[in-house]
Enzyme design. Structure first.
Site, short mmCIF file in Angstrom:
data_model
loop_
_atom_site.label_atom_id
_atom_site.label_comp_id
_atom_site.label_asym_id
_atom_site.label_seq_id
_atom_site.Cartn_x
_atom_site.Cartn_y
_atom_site.Cartn_z
N SER A 258 0.84 -1.20 0.00
CA SER A 258 0.00 0.00 0.00
C SER A 258 0.88 1.24 0.00
O SER A 258 2.08 1.17 0.21
CB SER A 258 -0.88 0.00 1.25
OG SER A 258 -0.06 0.26 2.38
N LYS A 259 0.22 2.37 -0.22
CA LYS A 259 0.95 3.64 -0.22
C LYS A 259 1.60 3.87 1.15
O LYS A 259 2.68 4.41 1.26
CB LYS A 259 -0.04 4.76 -0.55
CG LYS A 259 0.57 6.15 -0.46
CD LYS A 259 -0.41 7.18 -0.93
CE LYS A 259 -0.02 8.61 -0.64
NZ LYS A 259 0.84 8.89 0.45
N ARG A 260 0.88 3.39 2.18
CA ARG A 260 1.42 3.57 3.54
C ARG A 260 2.76 2.87 3.73
O ARG A 260 3.65 3.37 4.42
CB ARG A 260 0.41 3.06 4.58
CG ARG A 260 -0.43 4.20 5.14
CD ARG A 260 -0.81 3.90 6.50
NE ARG A 260 -1.59 2.65 6.42
CZ ARG A 260 -2.06 2.02 7.44
NH1 ARG A 260 -1.86 2.46 8.63
NH2 ARG A 260 -2.74 0.91 7.30
N GLY A 262 4.99 2.44 1.48
CA GLY A 262 5.98 3.29 0.82
C GLY A 262 6.33 4.48 1.69
O GLY A 262 7.51 4.82 1.87
N ASP A 263 5.30 5.13 2.25
CA ASP A 263 5.55 6.31 3.09
C ASP A 263 6.40 5.93 4.30
O ASP A 263 7.32 6.65 4.69
CB ASP A 263 4.23 6.90 3.59
CG ASP A 263 3.44 7.52 2.44
OD1 ASP A 263 4.04 7.73 1.36
OD2 ASP A 263 2.23 7.77 2.61
#
Ligand code: GLU
Length: 494
Positions: A258-260, A262-263
């Protein structure tokens, strides 16, 4: 039959790398079969529409080199390619299903259905609007004709009439036969009260009308497949081929990337930046070739150890049999390594024209740009590394303390004084190395130590490109100043 493969993203935000991989595999499959790659924008869910995302999808595909043969931007015989512009087509098709008795109008209020849902929950059951209870609700199967006419003036939806007790069987090229009892399916809504079709309905109608021969999409769409099959059957249409690609998994632990993730771990999950908050692979210094190559390996291999592929090589090597069933774990270090291989292969002439490289080279003698990139590209995992790799051009870094301490004990200042003289008298950079080695040997100075002293003076640390290549990019005056500066440093060092 002509191979026609579509990529059908919804403009609900930036394209996640999973979406780009779907586009890539669809493109490759179309290429493999000398077919057509279609872009279709699935924008029927107005509530989830995000401004700018359609342009983002277009730009991302362009950067990746996955140019559609047909789509909203370049047209084609099967348009319009934006679902919001196909409302009339869906209306005509929904009428056909109603006439056939495979779909029906439903007038139930949301609150009434919510009550039913709650009741079912209390009994530990999942509420399903279907064959077992559809006659208990307000719909065109239960109301009289006059009432239906009246009700059609207000809000209504159209539902699919799923026959009970049938085995629904669909073949997926990657997973084989998938069979489900129709009793487990809802009478799915096909047309919403705003007159827009739902994803399931529009997707099936468009795949049929656009003569799509193969549907490639992520595994998360697998649960929708039986419903799609029921819709195909209701129309009496043959299904296309289906391929559901494995999930892209988190680098560690369970679940979908998920994008999370990556963050949290500092890697991109989008091809291009999205707003100020999300940096993409492009801004992280990836070449499109490197990015695409890494994506291809997320769930596919060509049956050998080969990992480095250009887009052309992928077109030739891609086979469905190489797609795996199980999830593919995302590994950013691997992605960078693949990118590194492509940076090494890429011509410096091409690299100097990439905006981010151009920016870094600004202010340097243009006649040296290509030679400089020739020298540095071997050392880059991403183009972002160029920044640090070029530090020595403008200044010596703060000297590496550990190294200077060691060199001090080996009389670095005296060695550098010797180097200073030789450089001062040398007018041919190509001769410098030999001159220094001869001098070191004559004076019984360890050659390794001598080179380290010289490198520290020029670069400030022991890593970096070949020292004598570096000398070609620095003016002799600058080299002399840096050596003198290092001599003073070593003299003062205690
Ligand atoms: N519009 C769907 C999506 O956003 C497409 C799924 C499919 O390819 O059928 O991914």
């Amino acid at each position: 039959m002509k191979t026609r493969v579509r990529f059908a993203p919804s403009p609900t935000g930036p394209l996640h790398i999973g979406g780009v991989r779907t586009a890539l595999f669809s493109y490759l499959f179309a290429q493999l079969n000398k077919g057509v790659f279609v872009l279709r924008i699935e924008d029927t869910d107005q509530g989830r529409y995000v401004n700018g995302s359609e342009e983002y999808i277009q730009k991302a595909l362009e950067w990746c080199g996955l140019t559609p043969d047909e789509g909203p931007y370049n047209g084609g015989m099967y348009g319009p390619y934006r679902q919001s512009q196909r409302k009339e087509i869906y209306r005509l098709h929904i009428e056909k299903l109603i006439e056939k008795g495979s779909a029906y109008y439903a007038f139930d209020k949301t609150e009434a259905l919510n009550d039913e849902r709650k009741k079912a929950e209390i009994n530990g059951k999942t509420f399903r609007y279907g064959a077992q209870n559809r006659l208990n609700f307000k719909n065109s199967l239960t109301l009289r004709d006059e009432d239906i006419k009246e009700k059609l003036k207000d809000d209504y939806v159209v539902r699919l009439k799923v026959n009970p007790g049938e085995m629904i069987s669909v073949y997926d090229e990657i997973r084989g036969n998938i069979t489900l009892n129709s009793d487990l399916l809802d009478d799915k809504i096909l047309m919403k009260s705003d007159g827009m079709p739902t994803y399931h309905f529009a997707n099936v109608v468009d795949d049929k009308l656009m003569e799509i021969s193969c549907v490639i999409r992520g595994e998360e769409w697998l649960p929708s497949l039986p419903i799609h099959k029921v819709i195909y059957n209701a129309f009496g249409w043959k299904t296309p081929q289906f391929m559901h690609l494995p999930l892209i998994l988190k680098p560690k632990g369970k679940g979908k990337l998920s994008k999370r993730d990556g963050d949290k771990e500092g890697f991109p999950v989008f091809p291009l930046s999205w707003g100020a908050s999300s940096v993409g692979f492009m801004e992280s210094g990836f070449l499109p070739e490197g990015f695409i190559n890494y994506l291809a390996l997320l769930g596919w291999n060509n049956g050998t150890e080969k990992e480095i592929f250009s887009l052309d090589e992928l077109k030739q090597s891609f086979r469905i049999s190489g797609i795996q069933k199980g999830g593919a774990r995302f590994d950013f270090e691997k992605a960078k390594w693949i990118n590194h291989q492509h940076l090494k292969r890429c011509s410096s002439k091409k690299l100097v024209n990439i905006p981010m490289v151009k920016k870094r080279l600004k202010g340097l003698d243009p006649s040296k740009h290509i030679a400089l990139i020739d020298l540095l590209k071997e050392r880059l995992l991403t183009l972002n590394d160029l920044h640090a790799e070029m530090n020595w051009i403008n200044e010596t870094q703060p000297y590496d303390e550990k190294v200077t301490l060691k060199l001090k004990s080996k009389n670095a200042d005296r060695i550098l004084e010797g180097i200073l003289k030789i450089v001062g008298n040398c007018n041919e950079v190509d001769a410098l190395k030999d001159l220094l080695i001869i001098w070191a040997e004559e004076n019984e100075i360890n050659i390794g130590v001598m080179m380290q002293c010289f490198r520290i003076a020029l670069v400030g640390e022991l890593s970096g490109p070949d020292l004598f290549e570096i000398c070609k990019f620095l003016n002799k005056d600058i080299i002399l100043v840096r050596i003198s500066k290092a001599i003073s440093y070593f003299k003062q060092k205690t």
